[in-house]
Design a protein around this motif. Structure first.
Motif, PDB file in Angstrom:
ATOM      1  N   ARG A  45       0.855  -1.183   0.000  1.00  0.00           N
ATOM      2  CA  ARG A  45       0.000   0.000   0.000  1.00  0.00           C
ATOM      3  C   ARG A  45       0.898   1.242   0.000  1.00  0.00           C
ATOM      4  NH1 ARG A  45      -5.207  -0.290   3.798  1.00  0.00           N
ATOM      5  NH2 ARG A  45      -5.149  -2.326   2.732  1.00  0.00           N
ATOM      6  N   GLU A  46       0.577   2.178  -0.881  1.00  0.00           N
ATOM      7  CA  GLU A  46       1.422   3.361  -1.011  1.00  0.00           C
ATOM      8  C   GLU A  46       0.628   4.640  -0.813  1.00  0.00           C
ATOM      9  OE1 GLU A  46       3.187   3.941  -4.854  1.00  0.00           O
ATOM     10  OE2 GLU A  46       1.273   3.995  -5.896  1.00  0.00           O
ATOM     11  N   PHE A  47       1.312   5.634  -0.325  1.00  0.00           N
ATOM     12  CA  PHE A  47       0.745   6.948  -0.062  1.00  0.00           C
ATOM     13  C   PHE A  47       0.413   7.655  -1.367  1.00  0.00           C
ATOM     14  CE2 PHE A  47       0.099  10.810   2.256  1.00  0.00           C
ATOM     15  CZ  PHE A  47       0.708  11.832   1.545  1.00  0.00           C
ATOM     16  N   VAL A  48      -0.785   8.237  -1.410  1.00  0.00           N
ATOM     17  CA  VAL A  48      -1.197   9.046  -2.556  1.00  0.00           C
ATOM     18  C   VAL A  48      -1.186  10.527  -2.181  1.00  0.00           C
ATOM     19  CG1 VAL A  48      -3.109   9.606  -4.105  1.00  0.00           C
ATOM     20  CG2 VAL A  48      -2.587   7.212  -3.565  1.00  0.00           C
ATOM     21  N   GLY A  49      -1.832  10.850  -1.062  1.00  0.00           N
ATOM     22  CA  GLY A  49      -1.876  12.238  -0.653  1.00  0.00           C
ATOM     23  C   GLY A  49      -2.573  12.406   0.676  1.00  0.00           C
ATOM     24  N   LEU A  57      -3.825  22.703   3.706  1.00  0.00           N
ATOM     25  CA  LEU A  57      -2.544  22.090   3.359  1.00  0.00           C
ATOM     26  C   LEU A  57      -2.797  20.723   2.742  1.00  0.00           C
ATOM     27  CD1 LEU A  57      -0.400  22.898   6.536  1.00  0.00           C
ATOM     28  CD2 LEU A  57      -0.164  23.942   4.269  1.00  0.00           C
ATOM     29  N   THR A  58      -2.190  20.490   1.613  1.00  0.00           N
ATOM     30  CA  THR A  58      -2.278  19.186   0.972  1.00  0.00           C
ATOM     31  C   THR A  58      -0.877  18.720   0.586  1.00  0.00           C
ATOM     32  OG1 THR A  58      -2.733  20.275  -1.144  1.00  0.00           O
ATOM     33  CG2 THR A  58      -4.625  19.424   0.078  1.00  0.00           C
ATOM     34  N   TYR A  59      -0.720  17.430   0.541  1.00  0.00           N
ATOM     35  CA  TYR A  59       0.555  16.815   0.196  1.00  0.00           C
ATOM     36  C   TYR A  59       0.269  15.663  -0.759  1.00  0.00           C
ATOM     37  CZ  TYR A  59       1.530  19.158   4.618  1.00  0.00           C
ATOM     38  OH  TYR A  59       1.614  20.081   5.623  1.00  0.00           O
ATOM     39  N   TYR A  60       1.167  15.473  -1.710  1.00  0.00           N
ATOM     40  CA  TYR A  60       0.952  14.434  -2.709  1.00  0.00           C
ATOM     41  C   TYR A  60       2.247  13.673  -2.973  1.00  0.00           C
ATOM     42  CZ  TYR A  60      -3.232  17.181  -3.676  1.00  0.00           C
ATOM     43  OH  TYR A  60      -4.431  17.859  -3.552  1.00  0.00           O
ATOM     44  N   SER A  61       2.082  12.423  -3.359  1.00  0.00           N
ATOM     45  CA  SER A  61       3.245  11.683  -3.826  1.00  0.00           C
ATOM     46  C   SER A  61       3.669  12.236  -5.180  1.00  0.00           C
ATOM     47  CB  SER A  61       2.911  10.198  -3.935  1.00  0.00           C
ATOM     48  OG  SER A  61       1.972   9.981  -4.975  1.00  0.00           O
ATOM     49  N   ASP A  62       4.910  12.018  -5.512  1.00  0.00           N
ATOM     50  CA  ASP A  62       5.417  12.526  -6.790  1.00  0.00           C
ATOM     51  C   ASP A  62       4.680  11.896  -7.965  1.00  0.00           C
ATOM     52  OD1 ASP A  62       8.898  12.786  -5.720  1.00  0.00           O
ATOM     53  OD2 ASP A  62       7.215  14.185  -5.540  1.00  0.00           O
ATOM     54  N   SER A  63       4.220  10.678  -7.789  1.00  0.00           N
ATOM     55  CA  SER A  63       3.591   9.963  -8.895  1.00  0.00           C
ATOM     56  C   SER A  63       2.231  10.541  -9.285  1.00  0.00           C
ATOM     57  CB  SER A  63       3.437   8.485  -8.546  1.00  0.00           C
ATOM     58  OG  SER A  63       2.617   8.317  -7.408  1.00  0.00           O
TER      59      SER A  63
END
Length: 127
Positions: A45-49, A57-63
């Motif tokens: 399982r990988e982080f998306v955002g 404030l929002t954060y996103y994976s580079d992908s």
């Protein structure tokens, strides 16, 4: 009892869009940061955002940066994931998750940082 229920998954073509929704009940939604993760077959399982409690404030994976957008409505206890310019590699089960902590850190991209999880919704992108 806490419930997180994702919806909106389905089949999309490459370059298309989908919008996922996560409805939350059983907790003080405005006190929780919300994250989106995904898991493809045979992968971790990988982080998306992630979006913070006040939605500023929002954060996103580079992908997914530049293609996906997370928003939330604290009056409706809902968090959204707008996915544009979809690619076949976006195919996965998508999960929303809740974290009571305020501060974003590198740990915020890890599944262990989140206390509550939904059951997931399947997104399939055809080439």
């Amino acid at each position: 009892q806490v419930h997180l229920v994702e919806s909106g998954g389905g089949l999309a073509q490459t370059g298309g869009s989908l919008r996922l929704s996560c409805a939350v009940s059983g907790l003080s939604f405005g006190n929780y940061a919300m994250g989106w993760f995904r898991q493809a077959p045979g992968k971790e399982r990988e982080f998306v955002g992630r979006i913070n409690q006040s939605a500023d404030l929002t954060y996103y994976s580079d992908s997914v940066k530049g293609r996906f957008t997370i928003s939330r409505d604290n009056d409706k206890n809902t968090v959204l994931l707008q996915m544009n310019s979809l690619k076949p590699e976006d195919t996965a089960v998508y999960f929303c998750a809740a974290d009571y902590r305020i501060t974003y850190s590198s740990d915020s991209t890890r599944t262990q940082a989140y206390q509550y999880w939904g059951q997931g919704t399947q997104v399939t992108v055809s080439s």
